[in-house]
Motif scaffolding. Structure first.
Motif, PDB file in Angstrom:
ATOM      1  N   PHE A 159     -62.374  63.157  -4.958  1.00  0.00           N
ATOM      2  CA  PHE A 159     -61.859  62.372  -3.826  1.00  0.00           C
ATOM      3  C   PHE A 159     -60.397  62.724  -3.534  1.00  0.00           C
ATOM      4  O   PHE A 159     -59.970  62.733  -2.391  1.00  0.00           O
ATOM      5  N   THR A 163     -59.827  66.753   2.226  1.00  0.00           N
ATOM      6  CA  THR A 163     -58.799  67.070   3.218  1.00  0.00           C
ATOM      7  C   THR A 163     -58.865  66.083   4.377  1.00  0.00           C
ATOM      8  O   THR A 163     -59.880  65.970   5.053  1.00  0.00           O
TER       9      THR A 163
ATOM     10  N   VAL B 149     -65.598  50.648  -3.337  1.00  0.00           N
ATOM     11  CA  VAL B 149     -65.880  51.544  -2.214  1.00  0.00           C
ATOM     12  C   VAL B 149     -64.921  51.216  -1.069  1.00  0.00           C
ATOM     13  O   VAL B 149     -64.039  51.997  -0.731  1.00  0.00           O
ATOM     14  N   PHE B 159     -55.707  54.571   2.190  1.00  0.00           N
ATOM     15  CA  PHE B 159     -56.286  55.819   1.678  1.00  0.00           C
ATOM     16  C   PHE B 159     -57.811  55.837   1.880  1.00  0.00           C
ATOM     17  O   PHE B 159     -58.389  56.877   2.158  1.00  0.00           O
ATOM     18  N   GLN B 160     -58.454  54.680   1.758  1.00  0.00           N
ATOM     19  CA  GLN B 160     -59.920  54.615   1.874  1.00  0.00           C
ATOM     20  C   GLN B 160     -60.413  55.013   3.257  1.00  0.00           C
ATOM     21  O   GLN B 160     -61.535  55.491   3.411  1.00  0.00           O
ATOM     22  N   LEU B 162     -58.833  57.191   5.359  1.00  0.00           N
ATOM     23  CA  LEU B 162     -58.439  58.540   5.796  1.00  0.00           C
ATOM     24  C   LEU B 162     -59.709  59.332   6.129  1.00  0.00           C
ATOM     25  O   LEU B 162     -60.692  59.263   5.387  1.00  0.00           O
ATOM     26  N   THR B 163     -59.680  60.042   7.233  1.00  0.00           N
ATOM     27  CA  THR B 163     -60.871  60.777   7.653  1.00  0.00           C
ATOM     28  C   THR B 163     -60.871  62.181   7.057  1.00  0.00           C
ATOM     29  O   THR B 163     -59.961  62.965   7.284  1.00  0.00           O
ATOM     30  N   ALA B 164     -61.884  62.447   6.273  1.00  0.00           N
ATOM     31  CA  ALA B 164     -62.013  63.756   5.615  1.00  0.00           C
ATOM     32  C   ALA B 164     -63.439  64.254   5.808  1.00  0.00           C
ATOM     33  O   ALA B 164     -64.389  63.547   5.472  1.00  0.00           O
ATOM     34  N   VAL B 169     -62.835  58.378   3.671  1.00  0.00           N
ATOM     35  CA  VAL B 169     -62.952  58.619   2.237  1.00  0.00           C
ATOM     36  C   VAL B 169     -63.930  57.639   1.584  1.00  0.00           C
ATOM     37  O   VAL B 169     -64.740  58.028   0.737  1.00  0.00           O
ATOM     38  N   TRP B 170     -63.881  56.369   2.021  1.00  0.00           N
ATOM     39  CA  TRP B 170     -64.771  55.383   1.368  1.00  0.00           C
ATOM     40  C   TRP B 170     -66.232  55.733   1.589  1.00  0.00           C
ATOM     41  O   TRP B 170     -67.071  55.416   0.737  1.00  0.00           O
ATOM     42  N   SER B 172     -67.401  58.763   1.608  1.00  0.00           N
ATOM     43  CA  SER B 172     -67.690  59.793   0.599  1.00  0.00           C
ATOM     44  C   SER B 172     -67.939  59.148  -0.758  1.00  0.00           C
ATOM     45  O   SER B 172     -68.816  59.569  -1.513  1.00  0.00           O
ATOM     46  N   VAL B 173     -67.155  58.102  -1.051  1.00  0.00           N
ATOM     47  CA  VAL B 173     -67.375  57.374  -2.303  1.00  0.00           C
ATOM     48  C   VAL B 173     -68.744  56.697  -2.278  1.00  0.00           C
ATOM     49  O   VAL B 173     -69.522  56.784  -3.251  1.00  0.00           O
TER      50      VAL B 173
END
Lengths: 287, 287
Positions: A159, A163, B149, B159-160, B162-164, B169-170, B172-173
């Motif tokens: 995580f 990016t 999550v 941070f959760q 943020l687009t990645a 990110v959450w 992805s988790v």
């Protein structure tokens, strides 16, 4: 006095950047050279005594004390007290973080007035600013905080390296650490809001220094986790400050054969690590 | 028996999805209706006794016990023991996570054989898979894990969200939680690897259910943090399962005026919350 300044003073006076990670593993005593009747408190305090001359701080890992229940936590209290009596700074490695009102209780526990209070604590940024604010508020009381940025373990990238907005998530955390710490820069030029960057990721450590010019980097991963001294000091500033390096298992379990004295082995290992890190730091500054 | 199945059985038998968050704040006793001489253990156990009929589990928050040092941790042990004697499941809210060998010690502490062991534990995913593997390994022993999550606090998005890779990110988790949990789906169709999704983020809860069809969602944020019953059950599956809802302060400190009995107030509040959540769940399933 600011935590960062206390740490830098100790570092300069003792000429070391080594931190003793007090991580009494669950399957020990029983390791070579450690008498089977050595109590948890005795074991940890003997190691601290042996290494005190060569380390700037201890970083007891809460997990290994919590796993032993009430007796373990009582040992934690004794271990912290003993380290202080030897003039060592103490960093509670708990990687805590929760909603604000809960983080306030954790801050009271580990950098406040509780039985388990230390000089600094490690915290986890996943929940964002309001989860860390109660810890950072303790900086005004001379305490320190180390925020996980890029951790030393193999899967840390899962995580942390995603990016987002053109940079990995950990860089966004690093940028925030610089912001949180900017109000707390001591006379040493370093902030009491620091960061954890695994020594196992030296390239990221160099990049992290650019993002966090004033942060003290706590670098785990030297020794048992495989990072070299050169890698461990990768985030050092040009003035040689800004990084402290943790070693746990390679000091606690330095004795490798039956009959070898674990105290003498820890002392030898700590002296060697101090020298190795100082050499690596000197080489880095020269370049 | 799988943790997920034990939880579902209890939920069906008692007809409730409410969890009692045992969060003894630091500035209490002293709250209205709580006698000043009420000990920490007594206070927590009285609340548990009062709410036992209406809740499926307790979720004691480690921070509030750790802040009180050794005495606090001794109270934690008593509180968990008492809840078990009342047939309640126990979820240690510690949000732990560290490198593998350290997480193994935390797993021993909170879902293993230690003094502080509960039926399940909350964990933090920032360090990635190898930090969570030791907890997930305990699922084979009938224990449960709830991975953070999307958390309930105001800054959880920092941070959760943020687009990645085209998603926050959450998410992805969440996708990883579904993967980790896929080997541990019980006869109830639910996994013992669950997720924490704040009731304060109901849209994300709906999306999380798509990503984690078998996960039990632990939803904090109902009550004092402001989420409604409808929002709290947003992640429920079509069969009405898959979500449990935590309330802490609104039960522990239900008495609002001096002289009001805190035990009776907690009991009334728990009964009302159970009913409110069941109604909201029934309405959601009908749609």
């Amino acid at each position: 006095m600011e935590f960062a300044d206390r740490l830098v003073d100790a570092q300069k006076q003792k000429r070391t950047l080594l931190v003793l990670g007090v991580d009494p593993q669950l399957d020990r005593p029983g390791a070579p050279g450690i008498p089977a009747d050595t109590t948890l408190t005795r074991f940890c305090c003997e190691i601290i005594e042996a290494c005190a001359e060569f380390v700037v701080a201890i970083k007891p890992q809460l997990a290994f004390f919590e796993a032993r229940g009430i007796a373990g936590m009582a040992a934690f209290v004794e271990v912290v007290r003993f380290a202080r009596s030897r003039g060592l700074l103490t960093i509670a490695d708990g990687k805590r973080g929760d909603i604000g009102s809960t983080s306030a209780a954790y801050a009271e526990a580990f950098v406040g007035g509780g039985d388990f209070a230390c000089d600094a604590v490690t915290v986890n940024p996943y929940m964002g600013s309001d989860a860390l604010a109660p810890f950072i508020a303790r900086v005004r009381n001379g305490r320190g905080v180390f925020v996980l940025v890029k951790t030393s373990n193999p899967s840390s990238g899962e995580f942390q390296d995603l990016t987002a907005g053109g940079r990995p998530v950990w860089e966004s955390v690093a940028a925030r650490v610089a912001g949180w710490g900017s109000d707390f820069i001591g006379s040493s030029g370093l902030s009491s809001v620091g960061a954890v960057i695994g020594a196992t990721y030296p390239d990221q450590a160099v990049r992290a220094r650019e993002l966090m010019p004033a942060a003290i980097v706590l670098a785990p991963g030297f020794g048992a986790q495989g990072a070299s001294a050169e890698e461990a000091v990768a985030s050092a500033r040009a003035d040689g400050l800004g990084v402290i390096v943790n070693a746990s298992r390679s000091l606690m379990y330095a004795s490798r054969v039956e009959g070898e004295n674990f105290i003498a082995a820890a002392r030898r290992a700590a002296a060697a690590m101090r020298d190795e890190l100082n050499l690596a730091l000197a080489a880095r500054i020269r370049h």
